[in-house]
Design an enzyme around this catalytic site. Structure first.
Site, PDB file in Angstrom:
ATOM      1  N   TYR A  78       0.847  -1.181   0.000  1.00  0.00           N
ATOM      2  CA  TYR A  78       0.000   0.000   0.000  1.00  0.00           C
ATOM      3  C   TYR A  78       0.884   1.233   0.000  1.00  0.00           C
ATOM      4  O   TYR A  78       1.867   1.289   0.739  1.00  0.00           O
ATOM      5  CB  TYR A  78      -0.913  -0.001   1.233  1.00  0.00           C
ATOM      6  CG  TYR A  78      -1.786   1.228   1.351  1.00  0.00           C
ATOM      7  CD1 TYR A  78      -2.835   1.450   0.464  1.00  0.00           C
ATOM      8  CD2 TYR A  78      -1.569   2.175   2.356  1.00  0.00           C
ATOM      9  CE1 TYR A  78      -3.644   2.576   0.574  1.00  0.00           C
ATOM     10  CE2 TYR A  78      -2.373   3.303   2.480  1.00  0.00           C
ATOM     11  CZ  TYR A  78      -3.408   3.500   1.583  1.00  0.00           C
ATOM     12  OH  TYR A  78      -4.204   4.620   1.706  1.00  0.00           O
ATOM     13  N   ASP A 129       9.193   2.822  -0.006  1.00  0.00           N
ATOM     14  CA  ASP A 129       8.128   3.472   0.754  1.00  0.00           C
ATOM     15  C   ASP A 129       8.249   2.984   2.195  1.00  0.00           C
ATOM     16  O   ASP A 129       7.798   1.897   2.532  1.00  0.00           O
ATOM     17  CB  ASP A 129       6.756   3.135   0.159  1.00  0.00           C
ATOM     18  CG  ASP A 129       5.632   3.840   0.911  1.00  0.00           C
ATOM     19  OD1 ASP A 129       5.910   4.497   1.937  1.00  0.00           O
ATOM     20  OD2 ASP A 129       4.471   3.718   0.470  1.00  0.00           O
ATOM     21  N   LYS A 137       3.948   8.844   9.128  1.00  0.00           N
ATOM     22  CA  LYS A 137       3.695   8.216  10.430  1.00  0.00           C
ATOM     23  C   LYS A 137       4.704   8.643  11.507  1.00  0.00           C
ATOM     24  O   LYS A 137       4.613   9.761  11.977  1.00  0.00           O
ATOM     25  CB  LYS A 137       3.577   6.703  10.252  1.00  0.00           C
ATOM     26  CG  LYS A 137       2.445   6.401   9.248  1.00  0.00           C
ATOM     27  CD  LYS A 137       1.950   4.991   9.156  1.00  0.00           C
ATOM     28  CE  LYS A 137       0.683   4.974   8.316  1.00  0.00           C
ATOM     29  NZ  LYS A 137       0.729   4.161   7.121  1.00  0.00           N
TER      30      LYS A 137
END
Ligand SMILES: *Cc1c(COP(=O)(O)O)cnc(C)c1O
Length: 421
Positions: A141, A236, A264
């Site tokens: 994702y 990522d 995050k």
């Protein structure tokens, strides 16, 4: 106010009653809790019920909720204004800290989310290489940018298909999708599309479709193929960054990407993303170069302060401790009959099935069992992510008392799980 009455009102304001879909409990059934406050490893809903949090806002809270040093840094920053729309020293402080932890980041830009970081990194890669195709992996994702909401089409090495309505087929055509752990598929994709690829993007520790830890040789081969074909490698690390080692998965596997994306943890609970890497690649970004990318709140001083306070806590000892803790928490999970708990860093994936490395290998029965577990644990005051495809997160606030509480809850629900419905 009850959770239920808040949810009923929320349904009149928001699609599904939520601001982000997985929060809606559609995967596990039931209705979402509304949270009022949080501290350490715990949070409290609007009915004053306290939960042990194993979701931790999906990753940013590696120091736990409301860590005093993060709150102090934010309060200090707030006193001096919320946003300037002009450069400020706090961006530099966070950048210095990032370079210290991730030496391969030569230049970077701050944005406000992981999605934005990925979207911008892809544009940078396309601008730098003057190529248009992107290679991604099924089960990774990368946020909700159009180019990334794409799955493999039918047939071998065909073009991608949108996984969301609203994504033009023409965009999906530019994304090539390969399975994780598929060495052959990887070779094939590069032999077919190599010269057209601007970049390959991967979660070096895929953690958004369960925890699909890859054979390091797979990542190594991907690095080689990118170099051979003049495509950029984008890691990522929105989840794995600052989590599995100071320099994230890049350090852990000793593989250097050309570009990296963070989110995050880098914002410590505030909205921050970052993309960066090779200075020559980053020089295409506006105003140095022709690739446009901007943000009203990018480099926001309050968010920078939260991120810096968080990263300053993350010493090599902390990673050792988190590794040790996650081993013990995984063992506690595995006291549940039939449950396996692969883990790395502070990520644990509770799955009623052994050894999965590819997104398409997860069995639906394993997910059904997770859904039961989710409900039973929730009743016992343990909050797992509300989907069997999501990983659980622990933090430095998940100590002995929390583990003891968790083990008690596990003991209780194991008996109930054994009774077949
Ligand atoms: C969470 C996540 C994103 C998206 O970040 P947002 O801040 O939710 O936009 C992108 N990539 C990975 C690997 C993620 O885990």
């Amino acid at each position: 106010m009850t959770n239920e009455s808040l949810y009923q009102e929320a349904l009149s304001h928001f699609p599904g009653g939520v601001s982000s879909p997985v929060r809606a409990f559609k995967a596990v059934g039931g209705t979402p809790k509304f949270f009022a406050k949080a501290f350490g490893a715990w949070f409290v809903d609007e009915e004053d019920k306290q939960y042990l949090d194993l979701c931790m806002s999906w990753g940013p809270l590696i120091l736990g909720h409301a860590h005093p040093d993060v709150l102090r840094a934010v309060q200090e920053a707030i006193q001096e204004g919320l946003t300037f729309g002009a450069p400020s020293r706090r961006e530099l402080a966070l950048a210095r800290r990032i370079k210290l932890m991730c030496p391969f980041v030569e230049k970077m830009r701050f944005v406000s989310s992981g999605t934005e970081a990925v979207m911008s990194a892809l544009r940078a890669a396309r601008g730098f290489t003057k190529r248009e195709r992107i290679l991604k992996f099924e089960g990774c994702y990368h946020g909700h940018a159009d180019a990334m909401l794409v799955k493999a089409g039918s047939g071998l090495a065909t073009f991608g298909e949108p996984t969301s309505a609203g994504v033009p087929k023409a965009f999906a055509d530019l994304t090539v999708v390969v399975s994780l752990d598929d060495f052959e598929g990887l070779e094939e994709a590069f032999s077919k599309f190599g010269p057209e690829l601007a970049a390959a993007i991967i979660e070096p520790i895929p953690a958004n479709n369960g925890l699909l830890v890859q054979d390091p040789a797979f990542l190594q081969r991907l690095r080689e193929l990118c170099t051979e074909h003049g495509a950029l490698l984008i890691f990522d690390e929105v989840i794995s960054g600052f989590r599995v080692a100071p320099g994230g998965a890049a350090e852990l596997f000793q593989i250097t990407p050309d570009l990296v994306t963070y989110g995050k943890i880098i914002g410590g609970g505030m909205p921050v993303g970052m993309y960066g890497g090779r200075a020559d690649v980053m020089s295409v970004i506006s105003p140095d170069g022709p690739v446009y990318q901007a943000g009203t709140l990018s480099g926001n001083p309050v968010a920078m302060a939260a991120g810096l306070a968080t990263l300053e806590h993350l010493t090599p000892e902390v990673y050792k401790r988190l590794d040790h803790c996650s081993r013990r928490w995984a063992q506690a999970f595995e006291a549940i009959p039939g449950l396996h708990a692969p883990h790395i860093g502070s990520l644990i994936w509770p799955l009623f099935q052994p050894g999965v490395r590819r997104a398409d290998r997860v069995q639906s029965g394993a997910i059904t069992q997770f859904n039961r577990l989710h409900k039973l644990l929730l009743d016992e005051g343990v909050y797992l992510p509300p989907s069997g495809y999501e990983v659980a997160f622990i933090s430095i606030a998940h100590g002995e008392e929390e583990l003891w509480n968790f083990e008690k809850a596990v003991e209780k629900v194991s008996a109930e799980l054994a009774t077949v419905v």
